[in-house]
Design an enzyme around this catalytic site. Structure first.
Site, PDB file in Angstrom:
ATOM      1  N   ASN A   1      10.830 -12.065   5.137  1.00 19.17           N
ATOM      2  CA  ASN A   1      10.712 -10.719   4.556  1.00 19.17           C
ATOM      3  C   ASN A   1       9.311 -10.194   4.882  1.00 19.17           C
ATOM      4  OD1 ASN A   1       9.971  -8.649   2.687  1.00 19.17           O
ATOM      5  ND2 ASN A   1      11.758  -9.186   1.449  1.00 19.17           N
TER       6      ASN A   1
ATOM      7  N   GLY B   1       9.145 -14.216   1.862  1.00 25.06           N
ATOM      8  CA  GLY B   1       8.243 -13.190   2.373  1.00 25.06           C
ATOM      9  C   GLY B   1       6.812 -13.363   1.917  1.00 25.06           C
ATOM     10  N   PHE B   2       6.599 -13.119   0.614  1.00 22.49           N
ATOM     11  CA  PHE B   2       5.224 -13.041   0.115  1.00 22.49           C
ATOM     12  C   PHE B   2       4.387 -14.266   0.500  1.00 22.49           C
ATOM     13  CE2 PHE B   2       1.947 -11.224  -2.338  1.00 22.49           C
ATOM     14  CZ  PHE B   2       1.284 -12.261  -2.979  1.00 22.49           C
TER      15      PHE B   2
ATOM     16  N   ASP C   1       8.039  -7.177   4.101  1.00 23.97           N
ATOM     17  CA  ASP C   1       7.615  -6.045   3.258  1.00 23.97           C
ATOM     18  C   ASP C   1       6.097  -5.936   3.153  1.00 23.97           C
ATOM     19  OD1 ASP C   1      10.122  -6.351   0.592  1.00 23.97           O
ATOM     20  OD2 ASP C   1      10.244  -5.553   2.629  1.00 23.97           O
ATOM     21  N   HIS C   2       5.428  -7.085   2.993  1.00 23.89           N
ATOM     22  CA  HIS C   2       4.007  -6.996   2.632  1.00 23.89           C
ATOM     23  C   HIS C   2       3.064  -6.850   3.809  1.00 23.89           C
ATOM     24  CE1 HIS C   2       5.308  -7.011  -1.360  1.00 23.89           C
ATOM     25  NE2 HIS C   2       5.963  -8.141  -1.190  1.00 23.89           N
TER      26      HIS C   2
ATOM     27  N   HIS D   1      13.196 -15.382  -3.270  1.00 23.86           N
ATOM     28  CA  HIS D   1      12.238 -14.781  -4.206  1.00 23.86           C
ATOM     29  C   HIS D   1      11.301 -15.832  -4.788  1.00 23.86           C
ATOM     30  CE1 HIS D   1      10.546 -11.358  -6.355  1.00 23.86           C
ATOM     31  NE2 HIS D   1      10.163 -12.290  -7.198  1.00 23.86           N
ATOM     32  N   GLY D   2      10.048 -15.727  -4.442  1.00 26.50           N
ATOM     33  CA  GLY D   2       9.021 -16.625  -4.980  1.00 26.50           C
ATOM     34  C   GLY D   2       8.993 -17.996  -4.332  1.00 26.50           C
TER      35      GLY D   2
ATOM     36  N   HIS E   1      12.864  -4.540   2.583  1.00 23.56           N
ATOM     37  CA  HIS E   1      13.392  -3.936   1.355  1.00 23.56           C
ATOM     38  C   HIS E   1      12.996  -2.470   1.349  1.00 23.56           C
ATOM     39  CE1 HIS E   1      13.493  -4.217  -3.346  1.00 23.56           C
ATOM     40  NE2 HIS E   1      14.295  -3.290  -2.869  1.00 23.56           N
TER      41      HIS E   1
ATOM     42  N   GLU F   1      22.920 -14.018  -2.597  1.00 25.08           N
ATOM     43  CA  GLU F   1      21.570 -14.564  -2.490  1.00 25.08           C
ATOM     44  C   GLU F   1      21.091 -14.839  -3.900  1.00 25.08           C
ATOM     45  OE1 GLU F   1      18.710 -12.711   0.104  1.00 25.08           O
ATOM     46  OE2 GLU F   1      17.041 -13.465  -1.082  1.00 25.08           O
TER      47      GLU F   1
ATOM     48  N   GLU G   1      17.439  -5.037   2.481  1.00 17.07           N
ATOM     49  CA  GLU G   1      17.570  -5.111   1.018  1.00 17.07           C
ATOM     50  C   GLU G   1      17.453  -3.704   0.461  1.00 17.07           C
ATOM     51  OE1 GLU G   1      14.561  -7.736  -0.364  1.00 17.07           O
ATOM     52  OE2 GLU G   1      15.850  -9.472  -0.211  1.00 17.07           O
TER      53      GLU G   1
ATOM     54  N   THR H   1       7.563  -6.419  -8.728  1.00 13.88           N
ATOM     55  CA  THR H   1       8.473  -6.956  -7.706  1.00 13.88           C
ATOM     56  C   THR H   1       9.828  -7.143  -8.383  1.00 13.88           C
ATOM     57  OG1 THR H   1       8.826  -8.677  -6.051  1.00 13.88           O
ATOM     58  CG2 THR H   1       7.878  -9.383  -8.147  1.00 13.88           C
ATOM     59  N   THR H   2      10.795  -7.593  -7.626  1.00 13.64           N
ATOM     60  CA  THR H   2      12.136  -7.744  -8.196  1.00 13.64           C
ATOM     61  C   THR H   2      12.114  -8.732  -9.355  1.00 13.64           C
ATOM     62  OG1 THR H   2      13.059  -7.303  -6.034  1.00 13.64           O
ATOM     63  CG2 THR H   2      14.524  -8.323  -7.635  1.00 13.64           C
TER      64      THR H   2
ATOM     65  N   ARG I   1       7.267   2.174  -1.481  1.00 11.88           N
ATOM     66  CA  ARG I   1       5.901   1.678  -1.683  1.00 11.88           C
ATOM     67  C   ARG I   1       5.395   0.888  -0.473  1.00 11.88           C
ATOM     68  NH1 ARG I   1       6.948  -2.551  -6.557  1.00 11.88           N
ATOM     69  NH2 ARG I   1       7.975  -0.711  -7.408  1.00 11.88           N
ATOM     70  N   HIS I   2       6.308   0.298   0.302  1.00  9.10           N
ATOM     71  CA  HIS I   2       5.865  -0.444   1.486  1.00  9.10           C
ATOM     72  C   HIS I   2       6.713  -0.071   2.713  1.00  9.10           C
ATOM     73  CE1 HIS I   2       9.017  -3.002  -0.126  1.00  9.10           C
ATOM     74  NE2 HIS I   2       8.235  -3.615  -0.995  1.00  9.10           N
TER      75      HIS I   2
ATOM     76  N   ARG J   1      12.699   0.361  -0.528  1.00  6.91           N
ATOM     77  CA  ARG J   1      12.737   0.750  -1.928  1.00  6.91           C
ATOM     78  C   ARG J   1      12.823   2.270  -2.076  1.00  6.91           C
ATOM     79  NH1 ARG J   1      10.980  -2.309  -6.264  1.00  6.91           N
ATOM     80  NH2 ARG J   1      10.707  -4.535  -5.863  1.00  6.91           N
TER      81      ARG J   1
ATOM     82  N   ARG K   1      -3.707   2.118   3.424  1.00  2.00           N
ATOM     83  CA  ARG K   1      -4.500   3.205   4.021  1.00  2.00           C
ATOM     84  C   ARG K   1      -3.609   4.255   4.695  1.00  2.00           C
ATOM     85  NH1 ARG K   1      -9.905   1.828   5.413  1.00  2.00           N
ATOM     86  NH2 ARG K   1     -10.815   0.772   3.593  1.00  2.00           N
TER      87      ARG K   1
HETATM   88  C1  LIG Z   1      14.872  -9.086  -3.729  1.00  2.00           C
HETATM   89  C2  LIG Z   1      13.627  -9.855  -3.623  1.00  2.00           C
HETATM   90  O1  LIG Z   1      13.373 -10.774  -4.338  1.00  2.00           O
HETATM   91  C3  LIG Z   1      12.638  -9.493  -2.588  1.00  2.00           C
HETATM   92  O2  LIG Z   1      13.219  -9.630  -1.361  1.00  2.00           O
HETATM   93  C4  LIG Z   1      12.152  -8.079  -2.771  1.00  2.00           C
HETATM   94  O3  LIG Z   1      11.818  -7.539  -1.524  1.00  2.00           O
HETATM   95  C5  LIG Z   1      10.959  -8.116  -3.685  1.00  2.00           C
HETATM   96  O4  LIG Z   1      10.420  -6.835  -3.716  1.00  2.00           O
HETATM   97  P1  LIG Z   1       8.980  -6.631  -3.056  1.00  2.00           P
HETATM   98  O5  LIG Z   1       9.071  -7.094  -1.630  1.00  2.00           O
HETATM   99  O6  LIG Z   1       8.759  -5.143  -3.197  1.00  2.00           O
HETATM  100  O7  LIG Z   1       8.037  -7.495  -3.855  1.00  2.00           O
HETATM  101  N1  LIG Z   2      15.108 -11.796  -1.284  1.00  2.00           N
HETATM  102  C1  LIG Z   2      13.884 -12.554  -1.316  1.00  2.00           C
HETATM  103  C2  LIG Z   2      12.984 -12.108  -0.217  1.00  2.00           C
HETATM  104  O1  LIG Z   2      13.406 -11.448   0.715  1.00  2.00           O
HETATM  105  C3  LIG Z   2      11.559 -12.499  -0.240  1.00  2.00           C
HETATM  106  O2  LIG Z   2      11.073 -12.639  -1.550  1.00  2.00           O
HETATM  107  P1  LIG Z   2       9.550 -13.129  -1.650  1.00  2.00           P
HETATM  108  O3  LIG Z   2       9.430 -14.413  -0.854  1.00  2.00           O
HETATM  109  O4  LIG Z   2       8.685 -12.045  -1.058  1.00  2.00           O
HETATM  110  O5  LIG Z   2       9.318 -13.347  -3.124  1.00  2.00           O
END
Ligand SMILES: CC(=O)[C@@H](O)[C@H](O)COP(=O)(O)O
Ligand SMILES: NCC(=O)COP(=O)(O)O
Length: 242
Positions: free
Chosen positions: A7, A218-219, A9-10, A196-197, A43, A151, A70, A100-101, A49-50, A45, A18
């Site tokens: 993922n 992702g994160f 997103d970040h 997630h996490g 994702h 998921e 997502e 976050t979710t 936001r991202h 949203r 910026r």
């Molecule tokens: C659904 C999920 O858990 C993540 O994939 C989601 O993208 C979290 O949202 P953020 O990426 O905005 O933190």
């Molecule tokens: N659906 C979970 C995802 O795509 C990534 O979640 P995270 O690792 O950023 O918490």
């Protein structure tokens, strides 16, 4: 071997800080794929936001693997999905004020609405996943409305790992809940993913869940990439999924 969806997103979170054109989400995805990612998750949203709409359209054109979009189950975003036609859509809950979710989608409580959206997405050739808590009722409802995949939300699993430790009764109980929901999903013919996490420390125990198809992470990977680069961060996670 369990597949890895990254993922990104970040990467967009950093860019949006910026409102710049860099770091490029397209380039980040290409590096993840070069390092062995099996799919790319973004994702889109409602609050943008991202990830921006242009990112989703750009990734549709540039990816060599699969695009997993997502999104919340709302009209505006469904219209984008039907136009982009990602390989996968994962329907997730969204609250504007959330960091976050926070939990899984309540599929059981809105079957009629979600069944109509699932049918529309599937009619466009999109593989549909439901982002749900490890709850048998939600698994059965996901199957009932025609989803191809679930998921499982691993937020509580990650929290309990950190707060109580992998040998704690709290963590073991959550892992058991995930295993039971997973068995029910596979038994119903659903493809089983989780996310997630998840991170480099907590990933090992959940790898033991039978028939797990793919983790979406992702994160933790993007945070690691700040120090080692995105290709190394992805490779380090892939190794842990063997
Ligand atoms: C659904 C999920 O858990 C993540 O994939 C989601 O993208 C979290 O949202 P953020 O990426 O905005 O933190
Ligand atoms: N659906 C979970 C995802 O795509 C990534 O979640 P995270 O690792 O950023 O918490």
């Amino acid at each position: 071997m369990i597949k890895l969806g990254v993922n990104i997103d970040h990467v967009a979170t950093l860019r949006q800080a910026r409102k710049e054109e860099f770091p490029s989400v397209i380039a980040a995805a290409a590096s993840c794929e070069k390092a062995g990612a099996d799919s790319i998750t973004v994702h889109l949203r409602e609050d943008r936001r991202h990830i921006q709409d242009k990112d989703v359209y750009g990734l549709r054109e540039s990816l060599r693997t699969k695009l997993n979009l997502e999104m919340a189950a709302n009209e505006e975003i469904v219209a984008v999905a039907l136009d982009v036609k990602p390989d996968y859509v994962c329907l997730v809950p969204e609250k504007r004020q959330e960091l976050t979710t926070e939990g899984g989608l309540d599929v059981a409580g809105q079957k009629k609405k979600l069944a109509q959206i699932v049918a529309k997405l599937k009619a466009s050739g999109i593989f549909v996943s439901m982002f749900i808590d490890a709850d048998i009722k939600q698994v059965l409802a996901s199957h009932e409305i025609g989803a191809d995949c679930i998921e499982l939300h691993t937020g509580k699993y990650a929290q309990y790992f950190k707060r109580f430790g992998k040998n704690s009764k709290e963590f073991k109980s959550e892992l058991k809940r995930i295993s039971e929901a997973s068995n029910k999903a596979v038994g119903a013919g659903l493809v089983l993913n989780a996310g997630h996490g998840l991170d480099y420390d907590n990933i090992a125990p959940i790898c033991s869940v039978a028939k797990m198809n793919e983790f979406n992470i992702g994160f933790a990977i993007i945070a690691r990439a700040v120090f080692v680069g995105i290709e190394t961060a992805v490779k380090e996670m892939k190794v842990l999924l063997k």
